[in-house]
Design a protein around this motif. Structure first.
Motif, short mmCIF file in Angstrom:
data_model
loop_
_atom_site.label_atom_id
_atom_site.label_comp_id
_atom_site.label_asym_id
_atom_site.label_seq_id
_atom_site.Cartn_x
_atom_site.Cartn_y
_atom_site.Cartn_z
N LYS A 177 0.54 7.08 4.86
CA LYS A 177 1.48 7.49 3.71
C LYS A 177 1.49 8.86 3.18
O LYS A 177 2.36 9.30 2.86
N THR A 178 0.11 9.33 2.89
CA THR A 178 0.12 10.66 2.21
C THR A 178 0.59 11.83 3.17
O THR A 178 1.21 12.61 2.60
N THR A 215 -6.18 7.34 -3.22
CA THR A 215 -5.30 8.48 -3.24
C THR A 215 -5.60 9.54 -4.36
O THR A 215 -5.60 10.68 -4.26
N THR A 229 -3.48 -2.48 -3.74
CA THR A 229 -2.74 -1.69 -4.05
C THR A 229 -3.41 -0.62 -5.19
O THR A 229 -3.31 0.54 -5.10
N VAL A 232 0.91 -1.26 0.11
CA VAL A 232 0.13 0.13 -0.04
C VAL A 232 0.91 1.22 0.00
O VAL A 232 0.76 2.20 -0.80
N VAL A 272 -7.94 2.96 4.52
CA VAL A 272 -7.83 4.36 4.51
C VAL A 272 -6.84 4.84 5.32
O VAL A 272 -6.07 6.01 5.19
N VAL A 303 0.73 4.13 -2.93
CA VAL A 303 0.24 5.73 -2.53
C VAL A 303 1.46 6.49 -2.66
O VAL A 303 1.25 7.69 -3.31
N ASN A 337 1.45 9.95 -5.21
CA ASN A 337 1.73 11.39 -4.77
C ASN A 337 3.12 11.48 -5.22
O ASN A 337 3.35 12.73 -4.90
N ALA A 354 -5.91 1.37 -3.12
CA ALA A 354 -5.27 2.31 -2.42
C ALA A 354 -4.68 3.59 -3.10
O ALA A 354 -5.03 4.60 -2.96
N VAL A 409 -3.64 4.53 3.91
CA VAL A 409 -3.45 5.73 2.85
C VAL A 409 -3.31 7.28 3.55
O VAL A 409 -2.24 7.78 3.11
#
Length: 183
Positions: A156-157, A122, A115, A67, A150, A71, A75, A118, A153
């Motif tokens: 990592k965001t 994102t 993935t 994941v 979530v 992500v 990004n 995810a 996500v």
């Protein structure tokens, strides 16, 4: 644009110094991104607690890394692509696996579904493609699994955004570039 520096141990609070000491002891380094989060004692301690709690969620360490790779690719975070490629390899992925996971094309149906969902969450700001959500539930996941996904996500965001803003040096081997991402 402002140039951001990775703080040294002496530039952070005593609590953060203790976190740095623990990381240095456990991993042999304090990753630059964690050090940068350390500018804020609150952010670092709450982020680490959040990450540790996610280890008790619906996904294995290997699935969490998958994941994080997906992500980080969406990004455009070179730091997290590099870090999670290295950590993914420690969790049993090959270099080719990490590239496939970032591209959303892994041969393992479970990993590919997780993935791709995810990445869609994102890319679409929390509004994933309906079929990807149905595919996820068809694997046997439930609402708990979706909430845990979530959370990963979001985890990592946060890191992706911080690196994309600060552009602090990447202290992991660079991740292989992807030729082209699927639409």
């Amino acid at each position: 644009m402002r140039t951001f520096q990775v703080p040294t141990r002496e530039q952070v609070t005593p609590t953060v110094q203790g976190v740095f000491d623990h990381m240095q002891s456990a991993f042999g380094m304090v990753p630059n991104l964690y050090a940068t989060i350390g500018y804020s004692e609150n952010a670092l301690t709450s982020y680490l607690a959040f990450q540790n709690a996610q280890a008790k969620g619906s996904f294995t360490a290997k699935e969490r890394e998958a994941v994080f790779l997906a992500v980080s690719e969406v990004n455009g975070c070179s730091y997290c692509q590099a870090a999670h490629t290295a950590i993914g390899k420690m969790n049993g992925f090959s270099e080719d696996d990490t590239v496939q996971l970032r591209a959303g094309s892994h041969a393992d149906t479970r990993l590919s579904t997780i993935t791709r969902l995810a990445a869609s969450i994102t890319k679409n700001h929390g509004r994933p493609e309906a079929q990807l959500l149905e595919d996820f539930f068809a694997l046997g996941y439930d609402e708990k699994g979706l909430v845990d996904l979530v959370a990963l996500v979001a985890d990592k965001t946060f890191a992706n955004y911080l690196h994309n803003i600060t552009r602090i040096p990447v202290d992991f081997p660079a991740a292989q570039k992807l030729e082209a991402l699927p639409a």
